[in-house]
Design an enzyme around this catalytic site. Structure first.
Site, PDB file in Angstrom:
ATOM      1  N   SER A 126       5.694  28.051  85.343  1.00  0.00           N
ATOM      2  CA  SER A 126       6.088  29.409  85.692  1.00  0.00           C
ATOM      3  C   SER A 126       5.517  30.395  84.671  1.00  0.00           C
ATOM      4  CB  SER A 126       7.619  29.498  85.794  1.00  0.00           C
ATOM      5  OG  SER A 126       8.002  30.736  86.383  1.00  0.00           O
ATOM      6  N   GLU A 180       0.862  27.847  92.081  1.00  0.00           N
ATOM      7  CA  GLU A 180       2.244  27.812  92.542  1.00  0.00           C
ATOM      8  C   GLU A 180       2.732  29.258  92.550  1.00  0.00           C
ATOM      9  OE1 GLU A 180       5.270  28.350  90.871  1.00  0.00           O
ATOM     10  OE2 GLU A 180       4.693  28.415  88.751  1.00  0.00           O
ATOM     11  N   HIS A 199       7.914  25.910  91.680  1.00  0.00           N
ATOM     12  CA  HIS A 199       9.325  26.249  91.852  1.00  0.00           C
ATOM     13  C   HIS A 199       9.941  25.464  93.010  1.00  0.00           C
ATOM     14  CE1 HIS A 199       8.007  29.551  89.301  1.00  0.00           C
ATOM     15  NE2 HIS A 199       9.268  29.800  89.032  1.00  0.00           N
TER      16      HIS A 199
END
Length: 302
Positions: free
Chosen positions: A113, A202, A272
């Site tokens: 992230s 992502e 995620h």
């Protein structure tokens, strides 16, 4: 982009792992939980002094967060670094990372992230890193990556939303990338080269489709994606059921991927998602779209 030339030695029982918070602050129990997991592997865990500091949404000041990370990098007894959480703030300390010390004594970074910003620093330094976390059913795979010189095999889920973007083909190259927004923000700040790479993407739903479109447009028009050989697409499930004037996230992504003209494998449990798989960045990968499989070489072994 060439695969990272630095191969990291596998950790052995008794080696030290540092737990830092380079971005937002974690819930109070998280660093201790990570420490217990690491110690269950036979390793020694050290929680950085500012890991639980609070400064708004940040885990303390930029100076303190950078100091924790650099202390871990410079400490010869520390053999790997685990980020306690993502959130926001890693980008703010990118210029302060002691890259010279990292090259002199390379060690693994584990996170995803927001930590993508730091993965780009590791990548530019030629040091492999691990995109993921030790939580979930695949947590033990991080142990194997750190301690057993393990390769990683990730099979796509044809039922996942991102699987709708899967094409055909087979390509090879070092795996590089991470969170889409953080990659786009890194343009002009971190010198990263994706030519010849399999691009890991992502995407979390931090905003609407416009954010996804702007980020991909920036990466394409800046030339950052020139020479990318394929796309390994992780979870976009947070966008399930969401539309903007008739378009879904699949429509937005397909528009850009078609322009890239490279094989795309969606449906990968990366990013995620509850049971994410941790994958090495910077090492050689095979993206076999026809088989629905991503295989990544071990980052260690010396």
């Amino acid at each position: 982009m060439e695969a990272t030339t630095l191969r990291l030695r596998t950790l052995t029982a008794g080696d030290t792992v540092a737990i830092v918070s380079p971005a937002s602050w974690p819930e109070g129990s998280v660093p201790t939980w990570i420490a217990r997991q690491v110690e269950a592997w036979g390793l020694r865990a050290v929680i950085a002094p500012h890991a639980l500091d609070h400064r708004g949404y940040l885990a303390g000041s930029d100076v303190d967060r950078a100091a924790d990370l650099n202390d871990a990098i410079r400490d010869p007894t520390v053999r790997a670094v685990i980020a306690s959480t993502g959130g926001c703030g890693s980008f703010r300390i990118v210029p302060d990372v002691d890259v010279r010390a990292l090259r002199a004594d390379p060690k693994m970074l584990v996170g995803y992230s927001d930590v993508t910003a730091l993965h780009q620093v590791w990548n530019a330094a030629g040091v492999p890193s691990l995109h993921g976390a030790i939580a979930g059913t695949h947590g033990d795979h991080v142990r194997r990556l750190l301690m057993e010189d393990a390769d990683t095999v990730v099979d796509a889920d044809a039922a996942a939303l991102s699987a709708e973007l899967t094409t055909t083909g087979r390509v090879e190259g070092p795996l590089s990338g991470g969170n889409l927004e953080m990659l786009a923000r890194s343009v002009g700040v971190v010198d990263f080269d994706l030519a010849g790479a399999v691009l890991l993407l992502e995407i979390n739903r931090a905003a609407g489709l416009g954010m996804v479109d702007r980020a991909l447009t920036q990466l394409r028009y800046s030339g950052a994606l020139d020479g990318v050989v394929g796309v390994a697409l992780g979870s976009i499930d947070q966008f399930a059921g969401y539309q903007d004037r008739g378009w879904t996230v699949v429509d937005t992504l397909r528009d850009h991927f078609d322009a890239l003209g490279v094989p795309v494998l969606g449906g990968l449990p990366l990013g995620h998602v509850e049971d994410l798989v941790t994958v090495p960045l910077g090492t050689r990968a095979v993206l076999d779209v026809d088989r629905g499989r991503l295989t990544v070489e071990s980052p260690s072994g010396v």
